[in-house]
Design an enzyme around this catalytic site. Structure first.
Site, PDB file in Angstrom:
ATOM      1  N   ARG A  55      -3.314  20.772 -11.147  1.00 46.53           N
ATOM      2  CA  ARG A  55      -4.278  20.150 -12.068  1.00 46.53           C
ATOM      3  C   ARG A  55      -4.392  18.692 -11.681  1.00 46.53           C
ATOM      4  O   ARG A  55      -3.424  17.941 -11.759  1.00 46.53           O
ATOM      5  CB  ARG A  55      -3.798  20.285 -13.519  1.00 46.53           C
ATOM      6  CG  ARG A  55      -4.599  19.431 -14.491  1.00 46.53           C
ATOM      7  CD  ARG A  55      -4.356  19.757 -15.926  1.00 46.53           C
ATOM      8  NE  ARG A  55      -4.949  21.033 -16.276  1.00 46.53           N
ATOM      9  CZ  ARG A  55      -5.261  21.404 -17.519  1.00 46.53           C
ATOM     10  NH1 ARG A  55      -5.033  20.598 -18.536  1.00 46.53           N
ATOM     11  NH2 ARG A  55      -5.802  22.577 -17.753  1.00 46.53           N
ATOM     12  N   HIS A  84     -13.020  24.521 -13.428  1.00 44.13           N
ATOM     13  CA  HIS A  84     -11.870  25.073 -14.162  1.00 44.13           C
ATOM     14  C   HIS A  84     -11.956  26.617 -14.094  1.00 44.13           C
ATOM     15  O   HIS A  84     -12.177  27.277 -15.100  1.00 44.13           O
ATOM     16  CB  HIS A  84     -11.912  24.572 -15.610  1.00 44.13           C
ATOM     17  CG  HIS A  84     -10.617  24.700 -16.340  1.00 44.13           C
ATOM     18  ND1 HIS A  84      -9.469  25.207 -15.773  1.00 44.13           N
ATOM     19  CD2 HIS A  84     -10.278  24.381 -17.623  1.00 44.13           C
ATOM     20  CE1 HIS A  84      -8.498  25.173 -16.673  1.00 44.13           C
ATOM     21  NE2 HIS A  84      -8.954  24.691 -17.801  1.00 44.13           N
ATOM     22  N   GLN A 105      -9.898  29.101 -16.460  1.00 41.15           N
ATOM     23  CA  GLN A 105     -10.400  29.155 -17.831  1.00 41.15           C
ATOM     24  C   GLN A 105     -11.512  30.199 -17.954  1.00 41.15           C
ATOM     25  O   GLN A 105     -11.550  30.992 -18.894  1.00 41.15           O
ATOM     26  CB  GLN A 105     -10.938  27.769 -18.234  1.00 41.15           C
ATOM     27  CG  GLN A 105     -11.571  27.733 -19.607  1.00 41.15           C
ATOM     28  CD  GLN A 105     -10.556  27.972 -20.712  1.00 41.15           C
ATOM     29  OE1 GLN A 105      -9.542  27.302 -20.773  1.00 41.15           O
ATOM     30  NE2 GLN A 105     -10.806  28.937 -21.577  1.00 41.15           N
ATOM     31  N   ASP A 156     -17.094  22.508 -25.442  1.00 39.30           N
ATOM     32  CA  ASP A 156     -15.876  21.865 -24.939  1.00 39.30           C
ATOM     33  C   ASP A 156     -15.935  20.414 -25.410  1.00 39.30           C
ATOM     34  O   ASP A 156     -16.964  19.950 -25.911  1.00 39.30           O
ATOM     35  CB  ASP A 156     -15.863  21.973 -23.394  1.00 39.30           C
ATOM     36  CG  ASP A 156     -14.573  21.443 -22.775  1.00 39.30           C
ATOM     37  OD1 ASP A 156     -13.579  21.250 -23.514  1.00 39.30           O
ATOM     38  OD2 ASP A 156     -14.561  21.215 -21.551  1.00 39.30           O
ATOM     39  N   CYS A 196     -12.740  26.233 -25.067  1.00 41.77           N
ATOM     40  CA  CYS A 196     -11.563  26.340 -24.190  1.00 41.77           C
ATOM     41  C   CYS A 196     -10.350  25.614 -24.755  1.00 41.77           C
ATOM     42  O   CYS A 196      -9.239  25.868 -24.309  1.00 41.77           O
ATOM     43  CB  CYS A 196     -11.910  25.844 -22.792  1.00 41.77           C
ATOM     44  SG  CYS A 196     -12.575  24.198 -22.762  1.00 41.77           S
ATOM     45  N   ARG A 216      -5.913  33.506 -21.386  1.00 45.76           N
ATOM     46  CA  ARG A 216      -5.520  32.718 -20.210  1.00 45.76           C
ATOM     47  C   ARG A 216      -4.330  33.392 -19.527  1.00 45.76           C
ATOM     48  O   ARG A 216      -4.275  33.511 -18.312  1.00 45.76           O
ATOM     49  CB  ARG A 216      -5.123  31.280 -20.608  1.00 45.76           C
ATOM     50  CG  ARG A 216      -6.225  30.413 -21.182  1.00 45.76           C
ATOM     51  CD  ARG A 216      -7.301  30.098 -20.170  1.00 45.76           C
ATOM     52  NE  ARG A 216      -6.771  29.499 -18.950  1.00 45.76           N
ATOM     53  CZ  ARG A 216      -6.531  28.201 -18.774  1.00 45.76           C
ATOM     54  NH1 ARG A 216      -6.835  27.339 -19.710  1.00 45.76           N
ATOM     55  NH2 ARG A 216      -6.051  27.745 -17.626  1.00 45.76           N
TER      56      ARG A 216
END
Ligand code: CP
Length: 301
Positions: free
Chosen positions: A97, A124, A127, A218, A258, A286
């Site tokens: 990340r 991402h 996700q 988001d 998310c 996830r």
């Protein structure tokens, strides 16, 4: 090795297979063993990605090394290309990340083990695998559905654009002017979609949610943009998912986020806790989606 840097690194068939395997794993129908070591190299905070990857690997019988960047020599300037070639000798797979997508690419260029994008400024993908699993659970087949993303044209929006196009879903992205998703990613999504499905970028949230089966939002200011958050609130206010906007979508529509969520900013508490929200299943997924991903990248031991 095989990497997952962008969702578009996967074909439609591969995503379908991953979703199938994830669903089987979630239902306890397959008992996959993968006695390998996953490294997590994270430059940013994370709750879901860190814990879901870790538990997924433990459930496969593997082990996890959580590498906080501050406690590595990367924080003292060791080149990424060197770090990649060293970690490559210890680990079997590495999830990263970071901010700059190019740093992720450098790891992929220098390490032979699979490199997984655990979020960059550009994408991402992990996700979106969980999001697709959640949509599949709600509707069966995802193809032909319309997903509407509201808010900032960020990394999550980018991977959703690619994911929807790959899965034969229509996608509407409604953002304020100046906050649209990256033009290259939009063009890539349109090229994947061809004339099979629609990719619409608009600044009209009400038009965007019409006929939507999935409403998605988001945070309005991503990690690293916290100082811009207050200034963005009035600009993004029309894109908030609230009861009024939700009424304009399909009555069967589900709402995804998310997480982490900022209640009364991008989503109201009423929608978040309402009957159309699937955010907790989405967060759980996830783990299942990434377990399938790890199994597919590493194979059975
Ligand atoms: N959605 C997501 O990536 O959550 P974390 O930042 O907590 O990992």
């Amino acid at each position: 090795g095989r990497d997952l840097l962008s969702l578009a690194d996967l074909s439609t068939a591969e995503i379908r297979e991953l979703l199938h395997l994830a669903a089987e794993m979630k239902a306890g129908k397959v008992n996959y063993r993968c006695d390998r070591v996953l490294g997590l190299l994270f430059y940013k905070a994370s709750t879901r990605t860190r814990v879901s990857f870790s538990v997924a690997m433990y459930q496969l019988g593997g082990q996890v090394i959580d590498l906080n960047v501050d406690s590595t020599q990367v924080s003292r300037g060791e080149p990424l290309a060197d770090t990649a070639r060293v970690l490559d000798r210890y680990l079997d797979v590495l999830a990263i990340r970071t901010f700059d997508h190019q740093d992720l690419q450098t790891f992929a260029d220098y390490a032979a083990i699979p490199i997984i994008n655990a979020l960059t400024d550009l994408e991402h993908p992990c996700q979106i695998l969980a999001d697709l699993l959640t949509i599949q659970e709600a509707f069966g087949d995802v193809s032909g559905l319309t997903l509407t993303y509201l808010g900032d044209g960020n990394n999550v929006a980018h991977s959703l654009l690619l994911g929807c196009a790959l899965m034969g879903m229509n996608i509407n992205v409604a953002t304020p002017k100046g906050y649209q998703p990256d033009a290259k990613i939009v063009a890539q999504a349109k090229a994947i979609a061809g004339d099979r499905t629609q990719v619409i970028i608009t600044d009209d949230p009400k038009m965007a949610v019409k006929d939507a089966a999935v409403l998605y939002t988001d945070v309005w200011a991503s990690m690293g943009q916290e100082n811009l958050a207050d200034a963005r609130i009035p600009i993004f206010q029309p894109y908030q998912i609230n009861d009024e906007l939700l009424e304009l979508a399909n009555t069967e529509a589900i709402v995804l986020h998310c997480l982490p969520a900022h209640r009364e900013e991008e989503i109201t508490d009423s929608v978040m806790e309402g009957k159309q929200s699937r955010v907790w299943d989405q967060a759980e997924n996830r783990m299942h989606a990434q377990k399938a991903l790890l199994a597919s990248l590493l194979g059975s031991t």
